[in-house]
Design a protein around this motif. Structure first.
Motif, short mmCIF file in Angstrom:
data_model
loop_
_atom_site.label_atom_id
_atom_site.label_comp_id
_atom_site.label_asym_id
_atom_site.label_seq_id
_atom_site.Cartn_x
_atom_site.Cartn_y
_atom_site.Cartn_z
N CYS A 11 -3.88 4.83 8.96
CA CYS A 11 -3.48 5.99 8.22
C CYS A 11 -3.99 7.26 8.76
O CYS A 11 -5.21 7.29 9.55
CB CYS A 11 -4.21 5.87 6.73
N HIS A 66 -6.65 2.64 -0.48
CA HIS A 66 -7.06 3.57 0.39
C HIS A 66 -6.60 5.21 0.46
O HIS A 66 -7.12 6.00 0.47
CB HIS A 66 -6.85 3.03 2.13
N GLU A 67 -5.22 5.14 0.37
CA GLU A 67 -4.35 6.23 0.16
C GLU A 67 -4.99 7.10 -1.27
O GLU A 67 -4.95 8.34 -1.10
CB GLU A 67 -3.10 5.99 0.12
N HIS A 107 -8.08 8.79 -0.53
CA HIS A 107 -7.73 10.33 -0.34
C HIS A 107 -7.21 11.32 -1.22
O HIS A 107 -8.08 12.49 -1.22
CB HIS A 107 -6.57 10.22 1.06
N HIS A 148 -12.27 9.88 5.67
CA HIS A 148 -12.37 8.49 6.35
C HIS A 148 -13.93 8.13 6.78
O HIS A 148 -14.56 8.76 7.19
CB HIS A 148 -11.72 8.83 7.64
ZN LIG Z 1 -6.89 7.06 5.56
#
Ligand SMILES: [Zn+2]
Length: 247
Positions: free
Chosen positions: A7, A138-139, A142, A148
């Motif tokens: 990513c 994970h996305e 964000h 990260h």
């Molecule tokens: Zn990421």
């Protein structure tokens, strides 16, 4: 060498607009206190706790996709005091395109600085993928404002830099700058008092071929204990409770 696509974070187009959006949404984002626990960047991009976030897919997606996506994000919702509503049309805080070859996202309130017809998150994963749920988590991490984990100041990963450049160029076509920004250069400009967490959903998988040959991190597929703690601290039940800000 494993082959899950890495990513990359989408940077804001306008730094000042990013900052203004962040502190207008949630004044506590402005904290630059040395004890601020989340100051991985210079300021935070967290939404106002308790708020409803509208999510809209920019293309037609199947109901099974929406179901799998919704199922995945419940893992965050259980711990973060936010409400998510998937809307079929109209304005939305988070806009997702599935017409993508990458998985990437803006960070938190930066989404407020993009036009309504622009995606704030890109998903190339589909529910049939083994890592669909972890990629969505994970996305969405964000989108909630989290950065990260492998770029945490205390990570001190013993990278074999030449191999890292080679790996990301050969497999993903990333140039040196993109590798520096997404893989090698820890966040600076702030004191962090959250522990570095190798198990975080926000950590890249790190193959030992890219380090000193010993150090490695496997694929993290679920929220870690510290991810959960972070969600609770940043989006507390009582919106006036801001334990991540030392006043
Ligand atoms: Zn990421």
């Amino acid at each position: 060498m494993k082959n899950a696509k890495p990513c990359s974070v989408i940077p804001p187009k306008d730094q000042l607009a990013s900052y203004k959006a962040a502190i207008t949404e949630n004044p506590n984002n402005a904290s630059n206190n040395e004890l601020s626990i989340l100051a991985v960047g210079d300021y935070q991009k967290l939404w106002k706790p308790g708020r409803e976030l509208k999510i809209r897919f920019l293309e037609d997606v199947s109901s099974s996709f929406v179901r799998a996506f919704s199922q995945a994000i419940t893992h965050w919702i259980k711990h973060a005091n936010l409400k998510f509503v998937i809307v079929p049309k109209g304005d939305a805080d988070i806009r997702i395109t599935t017409d993508s070859e990458h998985n990437k996202s803006l960070i938190g309130t930066d989404a407020l600085t993009f036009d309504q017809n622009e995606a704030t998150m890109y998903l190339e994963t589909t529910p049939s993928d083994e890592y669909f749920e972890s990629t969505v988590l994970h996305e969405m991490g964000h989108a909630l404002g989290y950065l990260h984990e492998h770029l945490h100041q205390d990570a001190t990963i013993p990278w074999n830099r030449e191999k890292v450049y080679e790996h990301y160029f050969e497999n993903y076509g990333w140039d040196k700058q993109r590798v520096d920004e997404n893989v090698l250069t820890p966040y600076s400009g702030a004191i962090v008092d959250t522990e570095y967490d190798k198990n975080s959903i926000m950590h890249y998988e790190v193959d030992k071929e890219l380090t000193d040959g010993v150090w490695e991190v496997g694929k993290n597929t679920v929220l870690s204990e510290l991810d959960i703690k972070m969600a609770k601290r940043t989006y507390p039940e009582d919106p006036d409770d801001v334990p991540w800000k030392n006043v």
